[in-house]
Structure formats: structure tokens, C-alpha cells
Scaffold this motif. Structure first.
Motif, PDB file in Angstrom:
ATOM      1  N   UNK A   1       0.850  -1.182   0.000  1.00  0.00           N
ATOM      2  CA  UNK A   1       0.000   0.000   0.000  1.00  0.00           C
ATOM      3  C   UNK A   1       0.881   1.226   0.000  1.00  0.00           C
ATOM      4  N   UNK A   2       0.769   1.981  -1.064  1.00  0.00           N
ATOM      5  CA  UNK A   2       1.605   3.166  -1.202  1.00  0.00           C
ATOM      6  C   UNK A   2       0.791   4.388  -0.836  1.00  0.00           C
ATOM      7  N   UNK A   3       1.490   5.442  -0.460  1.00  0.00           N
ATOM      8  CA  UNK A   3       0.837   6.733  -0.261  1.00  0.00           C
ATOM      9  C   UNK A   3      -0.354   6.694   0.681  1.00  0.00           C
ATOM     10  N   UNK A   4      -0.134   6.078   1.816  1.00  0.00           N
ATOM     11  CA  UNK A   4      -1.189   6.086   2.821  1.00  0.00           C
ATOM     12  C   UNK A   4      -1.451   7.514   3.265  1.00  0.00           C
ATOM     13  N   UNK A   5      -2.700   7.887   3.367  1.00  0.00           N
ATOM     14  CA  UNK A   5      -2.983   9.250   3.833  1.00  0.00           C
ATOM     15  C   UNK A   5      -2.645   9.385   5.309  1.00  0.00           C
ATOM     16  N   UNK A   6      -2.380  10.608   5.708  1.00  0.00           N
ATOM     17  CA  UNK A   6      -2.151  10.922   7.119  1.00  0.00           C
ATOM     18  C   UNK A   6      -3.266  10.341   7.977  1.00  0.00           C
ATOM     19  N   UNK A   7      -2.896   9.656   9.018  1.00  0.00           N
ATOM     20  CA  UNK A   7      -3.922   9.311   9.990  1.00  0.00           C
ATOM     21  C   UNK A   7      -4.172  10.596  10.767  1.00  0.00           C
ATOM     22  N   UNK A   8      -5.338  11.170  10.660  1.00  0.00           N
ATOM     23  CA  UNK A   8      -5.576  12.527  11.157  1.00  0.00           C
ATOM     24  C   UNK A   8      -5.235  12.696  12.634  1.00  0.00           C
ATOM     25  N   UNK A   9      -4.609  13.822  12.934  1.00  0.00           N
ATOM     26  CA  UNK A   9      -4.389  14.269  14.321  1.00  0.00           C
ATOM     27  C   UNK A   9      -3.844  13.251  15.312  1.00  0.00           C
TER      28      UNK A   9
ATOM     29  N   UNK B   1     -13.411   4.248  -3.418  1.00  0.00           N
ATOM     30  CA  UNK B   1     -12.696   4.888  -2.309  1.00  0.00           C
ATOM     31  C   UNK B   1     -12.600   3.922  -1.133  1.00  0.00           C
ATOM     32  N   UNK B   2     -11.858   4.345  -0.112  1.00  0.00           N
ATOM     33  CA  UNK B   2     -11.648   3.492   1.056  1.00  0.00           C
ATOM     34  C   UNK B   2     -12.022   4.255   2.327  1.00  0.00           C
TER      35      UNK B   2
ATOM     36  N   UNK C   1     -12.827   4.079  18.266  1.00  0.00           N
ATOM     37  CA  UNK C   1     -13.348   4.555  19.542  1.00  0.00           C
ATOM     38  C   UNK C   1     -14.727   5.197  19.350  1.00  0.00           C
ATOM     39  N   UNK C   2     -14.796   6.100  18.379  1.00  0.00           N
ATOM     40  CA  UNK C   2     -16.038   6.848  18.199  1.00  0.00           C
ATOM     41  C   UNK C   2     -16.998   6.205  17.207  1.00  0.00           C
ATOM     42  N   UNK C   3     -16.479   5.302  16.383  1.00  0.00           N
ATOM     43  CA  UNK C   3     -17.337   4.701  15.370  1.00  0.00           C
ATOM     44  C   UNK C   3     -17.435   5.536  14.102  1.00  0.00           C
ATOM     45  N   UNK C   4     -16.729   6.678  14.086  1.00  0.00           N
ATOM     46  CA  UNK C   4     -16.796   7.564  12.926  1.00  0.00           C
ATOM     47  C   UNK C   4     -16.036   6.982  11.735  1.00  0.00           C
ATOM     48  N   UNK C   5     -16.502   7.346  10.567  1.00  0.00           N
ATOM     49  CA  UNK C   5     -15.900   6.884   9.315  1.00  0.00           C
ATOM     50  C   UNK C   5     -15.485   8.090   8.492  1.00  0.00           C
ATOM     51  N   UNK C   6     -14.365   7.961   7.825  1.00  0.00           N
ATOM     52  CA  UNK C   6     -13.929   9.052   6.954  1.00  0.00           C
ATOM     53  C   UNK C   6     -13.466   8.463   5.644  1.00  0.00           C
ATOM     54  N   UNK C   7     -13.904   9.053   4.550  1.00  0.00           N
ATOM     55  CA  UNK C   7     -13.541   8.533   3.241  1.00  0.00           C
ATOM     56  C   UNK C   7     -12.082   8.819   2.900  1.00  0.00           C
ATOM     57  N   UNK C   8     -11.495   7.905   2.169  1.00  0.00           N
ATOM     58  CA  UNK C   8     -10.158   8.100   1.613  1.00  0.00           C
ATOM     59  C   UNK C   8     -10.303   7.931   0.109  1.00  0.00           C
ATOM     60  N   UNK C   9     -10.000   8.977  -0.657  1.00  0.00           N
ATOM     61  CA  UNK C   9     -10.114   8.836  -2.114  1.00  0.00           C
ATOM     62  C   UNK C   9      -9.238   7.689  -2.607  1.00  0.00           C
ATOM     63  N   UNK C  10      -9.713   6.993  -3.607  1.00  0.00           N
ATOM     64  CA  UNK C  10      -9.001   5.817  -4.114  1.00  0.00           C
ATOM     65  C   UNK C  10      -7.558   6.130  -4.500  1.00  0.00           C
ATOM     66  N   UNK C  11      -7.319   7.324  -5.028  1.00  0.00           N
ATOM     67  CA  UNK C  11      -5.971   7.671  -5.487  1.00  0.00           C
ATOM     68  C   UNK C  11      -4.967   7.679  -4.343  1.00  0.00           C
ATOM     69  N   UNK C  12      -5.453   7.958  -3.136  1.00  0.00           N
ATOM     70  CA  UNK C  12      -4.527   8.055  -2.013  1.00  0.00           C
ATOM     71  C   UNK C  12      -4.037   6.708  -1.507  1.00  0.00           C
TER      72      UNK C  12
ATOM     73  N   UNK D   1     -10.416  -1.378   1.535  1.00  0.00           N
ATOM     74  CA  UNK D   1      -9.319  -1.108   2.459  1.00  0.00           C
ATOM     75  C   UNK D   1      -9.904  -0.335   3.637  1.00  0.00           C
ATOM     76  N   UNK D   2      -9.740  -0.889   4.812  1.00  0.00           N
ATOM     77  CA  UNK D   2     -10.217  -0.206   6.014  1.00  0.00           C
ATOM     78  C   UNK D   2      -9.020   0.032   6.922  1.00  0.00           C
TER      79      UNK D   2
END
Lengths: 140, 140
Positions: free
Chosen positions: A117-125, B96-97, B103-114, B134-135
Motif C-alpha cells: 500500500x503506497x501513499x497512505x494518507x495521514x492518519x488525522x491528528x 474509495x476506502x 473509539x467513536x465509530x466515525x468513518x472518513x472517506x479516503x479517495x481511491x488515489x490516495x 481497504x479499512x
DNA sequence: CTTTAGTTTAGAATTGTTCTAATCTACTTG
DNA sequence: CAAGTAGATTAGAACAATTCTAAACTAAAG
């Protein structure tokens, strides 16, 4: 004559449980033998329960659930999320991913090296990544 | 005064349903408005049902389940498997992924290109890949 | 309109899983 | 070895998410 791996009191399995800090009860030993005798396996609670009964192991379904969770908690198993209505447990606890054959429900491991897996996005904060699951769903 | 996007009979949503071959009933229109009015959303059946009730939409839970599955079947939604005990639906149907904040159950999209997946293993024996999920599970 | 095929609904049923509280058992200590 | 105890097991009840059922409703076609 072969070793009777499911009935003999297997010292390996016993030590494996003790090593994980799990009291080696009759039920856990039997389940551990079923799970770890052969190579990598993927099981659901119900399937393991059925298998245990077929091997004349006397235990309750609740115990199977308890054991699967206890084993997972101690790192002897790994839980895989595939379907949103049944939990699946994997005896392969090393870093790897899965092919999921949607038609048959079969699972096949993919060694971690094979998925780069390349170019993983920042895991936020400052949030730390606890695990990356890759599931490749195939029709076949 | 704001546009009353949840009560006005929105021609966009209506066409979207008709275009997908779904009869635009009162219930489906209301749910589609809730789902597609804002940007990308991740909802469970129960959560959407609750939201609908808060908006004084009169429908049954079974209808919410039916609508979510019908929408998914027509490509208006995409089902995400995160937890083995509840289904989640995503209004973003593009490739996308996801980041999953356990912890919170929140989900955030990751564009496929990333997420660039290199060296995918052979999908065995002419089996065709229907989807790659990909999760990335994060503690935060 | 009338018809009809598709949709909705309340509530029952089903499924997978967890809980409860009583019983049991592996291990410790005397 | 004989308690004692913390941990494990159990049957069955409880629970949560989802699906089913069969009757009532409604959008669209004729």
C-alpha cells in the motif's frame, strides 16, 4: 499409524494456552486442538461448535464464544470482519490480508508482502493506525 | 429564508429515483432527501430511521431496510462492512476506502488515489475481482 | 376510473451473540 | 492430599439487528 492429534493430550496445545495465560480446561484444549492442529483456518463460532460436536467434544455454544474471544484477546486468533452478520476468526495472526470468495464464502490468505500500500494518507491528528484490513472480494 | 430541502418535492431526488428504476414513493423520496441532500454520508438503518422520525417522516423500520437495500442494488448507495453486527451504507459510491475511528465509530472517506495497492496477487483461476476494500482502523 | 404490479407496514420470526446466575474445576496453599 | 478460591462452564433467557409475512396501500399504465 498416525498421531491422534484430536484426542491425545497434546503438550504443544497445552503449553500454548498456558503460555497465553489461559487456563487449559478440557473445553479450551479441545477447541485449540481443532483450531491449531492443521494449518491456517477461518472459522465462525457456529461452525466450530458443530465441528466440536462432531468430534464428540461436550461443550456449550457459549463456551465456544468465550474461547474464541479469549483466544483473540491473547493473540492466538484474529477476528476478521467480512459480513455484517457473522464473526469470523483466523488462526493466522501474522500480518496478512484476504481474498473473499463471495459466492462460496471461502477465505484465502494473502501474505502482507503481496499487497503493497503506497501513499497512505495521514492518519488525522495523532491518531495511530491500529490495523489495515484489505479484503479483495472476488466473484469466483 | 432557507430552501426547505427536506419538505419541498425536490425534482432532483425524484429524477434520481426514477432514473434508477425505483418508484418514487413518499417514503423513498423522504429518505433519499435525507441521504443525498448533504455531501457524503455514512448511515446505519437504525440511525436513518431515527433521523426520519425526527423530521416527522412517517415510515416503518422495515421500509428503511428495504429502501437501503433497493438503493444499494441500484447503485445509489454502497454497503460498507466494518463491524460484524451492524450494516453501514455510504452515499459515496465512487471508488474509495475508509478510515474507521474505532473509539467513536466515525468513518472518513479516503479517495481511491490516495491508496495505491501495488503487486496485487493473482485472483485465482479466472475469478474476477468485484471490489477491493481497504479499512484503516485508527484508535483516535 | 380500474387494474395491476410494486411498495409499505406492523408485528412476528429468525439469526447471531451476549448475559445471568448457578455449578463446576484447575490451580494454590496449608 | 484437603480445602479454598478465582476463574471457567453452562443452559437458557435476553438481546440486537435484520428479515419475513401477509394484508393493506399506491403509483403508474391502460
Amino acid at each position: 499409524m498416525r498421531a491422534r492429534s484430536t484426542t491425545a493430550s497434546d503438550p504443544t496445545v497445552l503449553e500454548r494456552l498456558r503460555g497465553a495465560g489461559l487456563r487449559p480446561t478440557r473445553q479450551r484444549l479441545a477447541l485449540a486442538r481443532l483450531l491449531f492442529a492443521r494449518g491456517d483456518r477461518h472459522v465462525t463460532a457456529e461452525a466450530l461448535f458443530t465441528e466440536a460436536k462432531q468430534h464428540r467434544v461436550n461443550l456449550s455454544l457459549a463456551t465456544v464464544y468465550n474461547a474464541l474471544h479469549d483466544f483473540t484477546g491473547k493473540g492466538l486468533l484474529r477476528e476478521i470482519v467480512l459480513d455484517s452478520n457473522r464473526s469470523c476468526f483466523d488462526t493466522n495472526t501474522s500480518d496478512h490480508h484476504h481474498f473473499y470468495f463471495e459466492r462460496s464464502g471461502r477465505l484465502e490468505d494473502i501474505p502482507a508482502e503481496q499487497v503493497r500500500i503506497a501513499a497512505l494518507p495521514q492518519a488525522p491528528d495523532g491518531a495511530s493506525v491500529s490495523r489495515v484490513d484489505v479484503i479483495i472480494r472476488v466473484d469466483g
